[in-house]
Design an enzyme around this catalytic site. Structure first.
Site, mmCIF file in Angstrom:
data_model
loop_
_atom_site.group_PDB
_atom_site.id
_atom_site.type_symbol
_atom_site.label_atom_id
_atom_site.label_comp_id
_atom_site.label_asym_id
_atom_site.label_seq_id
_atom_site.Cartn_x
_atom_site.Cartn_y
_atom_site.Cartn_z
ATOM 1 N N ASP A 45 41.812 43.205 46.261
ATOM 2 C CA ASP A 45 42.985 43.947 45.800
ATOM 3 C C ASP A 45 42.674 45.431 45.683
ATOM 4 O O ASP A 45 43.442 46.288 46.128
ATOM 5 C CB ASP A 45 43.450 43.389 44.460
ATOM 6 N N GLU A 117 43.717 38.681 50.056
ATOM 7 C CA GLU A 117 42.947 39.670 49.293
ATOM 8 C C GLU A 117 41.478 39.255 49.198
ATOM 9 O O GLU A 117 40.577 40.090 49.352
ATOM 10 C CB GLU A 117 43.539 39.820 47.891
#
Length: 227
Positions: A45, A117
């Site tokens: 992320d 992610e």
């Protein structure tokens, strides 16, 4: 399992030296192993936030910080990462429990986004930022062939239309309130009207931008009214 990993890595354009790393990135917590992809998701992320932020910084050299932030938020989110995951057919490769499988886990937006992610986090750890950036931007360009402010923000109008059709049985109306400035530097103010009532107003450097901005505000107001 090995063959499926090979297919994914070929699609990704990178062969992991540490196979355990990609396996961990693809392992959902429901799979009940001693490891899962949550820590890699956390890292990925942050990596994607930087990669996409830098990409937009160079792509839109004249765009102000506030608009860049909105544009980044439109790309760094669950829906966008789901789209990138689907390019890789990531749903076919994740490790999930039977219960999650029966609950259509392979199609879940949050699960796909998190796995993507985690995959980028794993890629960053093994190959470094530049390789992670190269692969992420390639996928981004594939998902969004035309990356510009209007193309990315189009979802506000679409989402508002879906919301008002479901709730009121009608589509929103956009009214031009004012236009300001000389022809080469005009600014427009648009209003969103639903059921004959003005919900919001916003300004933009084109009518489309102003519509998107006013649609975003209208969505927040109408959703808040439901709470």
């Amino acid at each position: 399992m090995q063959q499926k990993l090979e297919i994914l890595q070929k699609r990704l354009g990178y062969q992991f030296k540490d196979e355990n790393l990609i396996i961990k990135a693809l392992t959902h917590k429901s799979y009940k192993q001693s490891y899962n992809n949550e820590r890699l998701e956390f890292l990925g992320d942050a990596v994607l936030d930087l990669i996409i932020g830098e990409f937009l910084f160079h792509k839109f050299p004249k765009v102000a910080e506030g608009e860049l932030s909105k544009l980044r938020a439109s790309l760094v989110n669950e829906k966008s990462f789901q789209k990138l995951a689907e390019i890789l057919n990531l749903g076919e490769h994740i490790y999930i429990s039977l219960a999650e499988e029966n609950n259509k886990g392979r199609e879940k937006s949050s699960l796909l986004s998190n796995a993507f992610e985690a995959l980028i986090g794993a890629l960053y750890l093994e190959a470094g930022l530049e390789r992670a950036k190269e692969i992420s931007i390639k996928l981004l360009n594939e998902a969004y062939p035309k990356i510009d402010m209007e193309a990315v923000f189009r979802d506000y109008k679409t989402t508002l239309q879906e919301f008002t059709q479901a709730k009121y049985g009608e589509t929103p109306e956009y009214r031009l309130i004012h236009s300001y400035g000389p022809d080469h530097k005009k600014e427009f103010e648009m209003a969103v009207v639903v059921q004959g009532k003005e919900i919001s107003r916003a300004k933009g450097k084109s009518k489309k931008w102003a519509q998107q901005a006013s649609a975003e505000i209208a969505l927040k107001i109408l959703r808040k009214g439901e709470q």
